[in-house]
Design a protein around this motif. Sequence first.
Motif, PDB file in Angstrom:
ATOM      1  N   LYS A  45       0.846  -1.188   0.000  1.00 51.80           N
ATOM      2  CA  LYS A  45       0.000   0.000   0.000  1.00 51.80           C
ATOM      3  C   LYS A  45       0.887   1.246   0.000  1.00 51.80           C
ATOM      4  O   LYS A  45       2.059   1.186   0.382  1.00 51.80           O
ATOM      5  CB  LYS A  45      -0.904   0.007   1.240  1.00 51.80           C
ATOM      6  N   VAL A  46       0.312   2.352  -0.416  1.00 48.75           N
ATOM      7  CA  VAL A  46       1.036   3.623  -0.368  1.00 48.75           C
ATOM      8  C   VAL A  46       1.454   3.904   1.077  1.00 48.75           C
ATOM      9  O   VAL A  46       0.664   3.731   2.013  1.00 48.75           O
ATOM     10  CB  VAL A  46       0.151   4.767  -0.897  1.00 48.75           C
ATOM     11  N   GLY A  47       2.694   4.289   1.271  1.00 52.59           N
ATOM     12  CA  GLY A  47       3.187   4.576   2.609  1.00 52.59           C
ATOM     13  C   GLY A  47       3.812   3.392   3.305  1.00 52.59           C
ATOM     14  O   GLY A  47       4.272   3.515   4.434  1.00 52.59           O
ATOM     15  N   GLU A  48       3.867   2.236   2.631  1.00 53.53           N
ATOM     16  CA  GLU A  48       4.517   1.067   3.223  1.00 53.53           C
ATOM     17  C   GLU A  48       5.943   0.935   2.693  1.00 53.53           C
ATOM     18  O   GLU A  48       6.275   1.431   1.614  1.00 53.53           O
ATOM     19  CB  GLU A  48       3.743  -0.212   2.899  1.00 53.53           C
ATOM     20  N   VAL A  49       6.757   0.238   3.471  1.00 57.40           N
ATOM     21  CA  VAL A  49       8.111  -0.087   3.050  1.00 57.40           C
ATOM     22  C   VAL A  49       8.291  -1.597   3.149  1.00 57.40           C
ATOM     23  O   VAL A  49       7.846  -2.228   4.121  1.00 57.40           O
ATOM     24  CB  VAL A  49       9.167   0.662   3.910  1.00 57.40           C
ATOM     25  N   LEU A  50       8.904  -2.184   2.133  1.00 59.71           N
ATOM     26  CA  LEU A  50       9.248  -3.599   2.118  1.00 59.71           C
ATOM     27  C   LEU A  50      10.760  -3.730   2.067  1.00 59.71           C
ATOM     28  O   LEU A  50      11.425  -3.004   1.315  1.00 59.71           O
ATOM     29  CB  LEU A  50       8.640  -4.309   0.908  1.00 59.71           C
ATOM     30  N   LEU A  51      11.303  -4.645   2.850  1.00 58.42           N
ATOM     31  CA  LEU A  51      12.741  -4.907   2.878  1.00 58.42           C
ATOM     32  C   LEU A  51      12.992  -6.395   2.727  1.00 58.42           C
ATOM     33  O   LEU A  51      12.232  -7.216   3.248  1.00 58.42           O
ATOM     34  CB  LEU A  51      13.362  -4.429   4.196  1.00 58.42           C
ATOM     35  N   TRP A  52      14.074  -6.745   2.046  1.00 59.29           N
ATOM     36  CA  TRP A  52      14.478  -8.143   1.906  1.00 59.29           C
ATOM     37  C   TRP A  52      15.988  -8.178   1.722  1.00 59.29           C
ATOM     38  O   TRP A  52      16.627  -7.152   1.432  1.00 59.29           O
ATOM     39  CB  TRP A  52      13.775  -8.799   0.714  1.00 59.29           C
ATOM     40  N   GLU A  53      16.568  -9.353   1.905  1.00 57.76           N
ATOM     41  CA  GLU A  53      18.001  -9.488   1.663  1.00 57.76           C
ATOM     42  C   GLU A  53      18.255  -9.417   0.163  1.00 57.76           C
ATOM     43  O   GLU A  53      17.475  -9.940  -0.642  1.00 57.76           O
ATOM     44  CB  GLU A  53      18.519 -10.792   2.266  1.00 57.76           C
ATOM     45  N   SER A  54      19.351  -8.776  -0.214  1.00 57.25           N
ATOM     46  CA  SER A  54      19.550  -8.375  -1.601  1.00 57.25           C
ATOM     47  C   SER A  54      19.723  -9.538  -2.572  1.00 57.25           C
ATOM     48  O   SER A  54      19.592  -9.356  -3.788  1.00 57.25           O
ATOM     49  CB  SER A  54      20.765  -7.442  -1.697  1.00 57.25           C
ATOM     50  N   TRP A  55      19.992 -10.738  -2.069  1.00 56.75           N
ATOM     51  CA  TRP A  55      20.122 -11.899  -2.956  1.00 56.75           C
ATOM     52  C   TRP A  55      18.770 -12.460  -3.384  1.00 56.75           C
ATOM     53  O   TRP A  55      18.700 -13.336  -4.264  1.00 56.75           O
ATOM     54  CB  TRP A  55      20.934 -13.004  -2.291  1.00 56.75           C
ATOM     55  N   LEU A  56      17.678 -11.972  -2.812  1.00 59.19           N
ATOM     56  CA  LEU A  56      16.358 -12.515  -3.122  1.00 59.19           C
ATOM     57  C   LEU A  56      15.885 -11.990  -4.479  1.00 59.19           C
ATOM     58  O   LEU A  56      15.714 -10.790  -4.674  1.00 59.19           O
ATOM     59  CB  LEU A  56      15.365 -12.131  -2.031  1.00 59.19           C
ATOM     60  N   ARG A  57      15.645 -12.899  -5.401  1.00 61.98           N
ATOM     61  CA  ARG A  57      15.214 -12.509  -6.744  1.00 61.98           C
ATOM     62  C   ARG A  57      13.767 -12.017  -6.702  1.00 61.98           C
ATOM     63  O   ARG A  57      12.916 -12.612  -6.046  1.00 61.98           O
ATOM     64  CB  ARG A  57      15.348 -13.699  -7.702  1.00 61.98           C
ATOM     65  N   HIS A  58      13.519 -10.941  -7.440  1.00 58.72           N
ATOM     66  CA  HIS A  58      12.198 -10.330  -7.411  1.00 58.72           C
ATOM     67  C   HIS A  58      11.931  -9.615  -8.726  1.00 58.72           C
ATOM     68  O   HIS A  58      12.845  -9.373  -9.521  1.00 58.72           O
ATOM     69  CB  HIS A  58      12.094  -9.329  -6.249  1.00 58.72           C
TER      70      HIS A  58
END
Length: 206
Positions: free
Chosen positions: A172-185
């Motif tokens: 949603k607008v105003g959310e932040v998602l974080l993941w480890e950089s090796w995760l393909r997306h």
Amino acid sequence: MSQIESLFVTRLYRAALKQYGPVIDASELEASCYSIAEDDEAGQEWCAQNGYPGYTSYASLTDLPWRFPVFADLVRALNAHVAAFAEDLEFDLDGKELELEDLWINILPEGGMHSSHIHPHSVISGTTYVAMPDGASALKLEDPRSARMMAAPTRRKDARRKLQPFIYVAPKVGEVLLWESWLRHEVPMNMAEDDRISVSFNYSWG
């Protein structure tokens, strides 16, 4: 009695941006993204040469927090979110902090997409969402073990979420998602008539 446990877990961080740091005015951030896109001739040229739909500042600008105060506020909030995620991941940072490596704007128009990729040489990557109109594409995350499954059968469609080969997250607008950089997306095709706008970033260590 048999015992089954889950090993080598992949973590995904999701939070409201306003949970940490200064409150970000979404309309100001959106206006700033469009203003930068309009003036960034080098970025426009890069997008045209590389067949990138819409606009990204990824290959042209490295000083967004200096250009607009709202991006400086954004970085302060992101620093706190990344620190919280690093704590959850139980990283041994040896007294050093994860530091912002780069920060860039993405404006995907109707029909635009961003193919599957990873972020080499970074530790944590993520995106915060500025405009997500109805029909805007979700973020698609890929099981990092896919290349090692060899002759494994496909999963059932009703398999548990943690066993699915792909996970779709509709932020949603105003959310932040974080993941480890090796995760393909990837970002599948934007089916909305309006622009899908986000700000992505990488953090490195040491």
